[in-house]
Enzyme design. Structure first.
Site, PDB file in Angstrom:
ATOM      1  CG  ASN A 103      -2.201  -0.836   0.901  1.00  0.00           C
ATOM      2  OD1 ASN A 103      -3.050  -0.438   0.109  1.00  0.00           O
ATOM      3  ND2 ASN A 103      -2.290  -2.008   1.515  1.00  0.00           N
ATOM      4  CG  ASP A 111      -9.270  -1.613  12.323  1.00  0.00           C
ATOM      5  OD1 ASP A 111      -8.382  -0.897  11.844  1.00  0.00           O
ATOM      6  OD2 ASP A 111      -9.083  -2.800  12.654  1.00  0.00           O
ATOM      7  CG  HIS A 120      -9.680  -2.497   8.312  1.00  0.00           C
ATOM      8  ND1 HIS A 120      -8.843  -3.109   9.228  1.00  0.00           N
ATOM      9  CD2 HIS A 120     -10.818  -3.228   8.287  1.00  0.00           C
ATOM     10  CE1 HIS A 120      -9.461  -4.164   9.737  1.00  0.00           C
ATOM     11  NE2 HIS A 120     -10.650  -4.258   9.187  1.00  0.00           N
ATOM     12  CG  MET A 172       0.636  -5.437  10.722  1.00  0.00           C
ATOM     13  SD  MET A 172      -1.043  -5.188  10.120  1.00  0.00           S
ATOM     14  CE  MET A 172      -1.803  -6.689  10.711  1.00  0.00           C
ATOM     15  NE  ARG A 173       3.035  -1.736  18.970  1.00  0.00           N
ATOM     16  CZ  ARG A 173       3.772  -1.822  20.071  1.00  0.00           C
ATOM     17  NH1 ARG A 173       4.718  -2.730  20.173  1.00  0.00           N
ATOM     18  NH2 ARG A 173       3.557  -1.010  21.085  1.00  0.00           N
ATOM     19  CB  THR A 209     -11.025   7.765  15.812  1.00  0.00           C
ATOM     20  OG1 THR A 209     -11.596   6.497  15.468  1.00  0.00           O
ATOM     21  CG2 THR A 209     -11.482   8.833  14.827  1.00  0.00           C
ATOM     22  CD  GLU A 254      -5.971  -3.748   1.386  1.00  0.00           C
ATOM     23  OE1 GLU A 254      -4.985  -3.208   1.896  1.00  0.00           O
ATOM     24  OE2 GLU A 254      -6.317  -4.916   1.656  1.00  0.00           O
TER      25      GLU A 254
HETATM   26  C1  GRF Z   1      -3.214  -4.775   3.918  1.00  0.00           C
HETATM   27  O1  GRF Z   1      -4.202  -5.705   3.597  1.00  0.00           O
HETATM   28  C2  GRF Z   1      -3.765  -3.719   4.845  1.00  0.00           C
HETATM   29  O2  GRF Z   1      -5.078  -3.358   4.554  1.00  0.00           O
HETATM   30  C3  GRF Z   1      -3.687  -4.430   6.162  1.00  0.00           C
HETATM   31  O3  GRF Z   1      -2.488  -5.144   6.130  1.00  0.00           O
HETATM   32  C4  GRF Z   1      -2.132  -5.412   4.783  1.00  0.00           C
HETATM   33  C5  GRF Z   1      -0.804  -4.786   4.562  1.00  0.00           C
HETATM   34  O4  GRF Z   1      -0.306  -5.008   3.270  1.00  0.00           O
HETATM   35  N1  GRF Z   1      -3.832  -3.503   7.259  1.00  0.00           N
HETATM   36  P1  GRF Z   1       0.892  -4.142   2.710  1.00  0.00           P
HETATM   37  O5  GRF Z   1       1.986  -4.136   3.766  1.00  0.00           O
HETATM   38  O6  GRF Z   1       0.387  -2.756   2.421  1.00  0.00           O
HETATM   39  O7  GRF Z   1       1.321  -4.855   1.468  1.00  0.00           O
END
Ligand code: GRF
Length: 208
Positions: free
Chosen positions: A14, A141, A105, A86-87, A137, A170
């Site tokens: 992303n 999520d 998300h 991821m925190r 916020t 995404e």
């Molecule tokens: C994505 O699916 C995002 O929505 C989620 O974790 C994944 C991360 O993928 N929170 P990347 O690191 O952007 O490839």
């Protein structure tokens, strides 16, 4: 030009989509909480300053978040984009960037906040799944929704197949949300987002 710091934890696809979108903004740093995040390599190749704020080197969440805020604030960004970060971030940290921090998300929020969204969508038998770009916020999520994309669930879908199709969406909606953000076109009123401008109808996209 507006300045953006992107936070990642892993693959960083992303983040890559935002960088490749060529937005009218400067990505001033990519910050990871893990030294082994694969996305750091892409950022470095693009000449973007990278930083690692290793969560294991902080004894408390407060210490980690204070180190993270320092890493962000030294670039004085206008916006912070969480991209697979991821925190869970504490309320004080989130308030510091209130109205300036966004997230992607992999579900149609408010359905399936948290982890393992694709597995849960398959278990629930939903016919429509997708992804959401939203403001961050303190409630995880749950912030004001900027853009969503819908992905139909197919018969026989596996978690991996569904995840891959959602990920493609995404990569469409997150750069779009960040573009609107840097262009100053997002207005939040009573927890709802209004997008000013002609392409505001793109706030909902469907898989093509
Ligand atoms: C994505 O699916 C995002 O929505 C989620 O974790 C994944 C991360 O993928 N929170 P990347 O690191 O952007 O490839």
């Amino acid at each position: 030009m507006k300045k953006i710091v992107i936070l990642i934890s892993g693959r960083g696809s992303n983040m890559e989509a935002i960088v490749r979108a060529g937005l009218p903004a400067q990505i001033v740093s990519v910050v990871s909480n893990r030294a082994d995040a694969a996305g750091l390599k892409f950022a470095a190749q693009e000449g973007i300053p990278t930083q690692v704020v290793d969560e294991r080197q902080s004894s408390t969440r407060e210490a980690f978040e204070s180190a993270l805020a320092n890493a962000i604030d030294r670039h004085a960004p206008d916006f912070v984009a969480l991209a697979g970060f991821m925190r869970v971030l504490g309320a004080d940290f989130v308030r510091r960037y209130s109205g300036r921090m966004v997230n992607i998300h992999p579900s149609l929020l408010p359905a399936f906040p948290g982890l393992h969204t694709h597995r849960r969508a398959l278990q629930e038998g939903v016919k429509l799944h997708g992804c959401t770009a939203h403001f961050v916020t303190p409630q995880v999520d749950h912030g004001p929704i900027i853009v969503q994309a819908a992905v139909p669930v197919r018969a026989g879908d596996t978690e991996a197949a569904l995840a891959a199709r959602v990920l493609r969406q995404e990569h469409r909606i997150y750069p779009l949300a960040v573009r609107w953000l840097v262009e100053g076109r997002l207005v939040v009123e009573n927890g709802l987002v209004r997008v000013n401008g002609n392409d505001a109808k793109q706030s909902f996209l469907a898989e093509e």
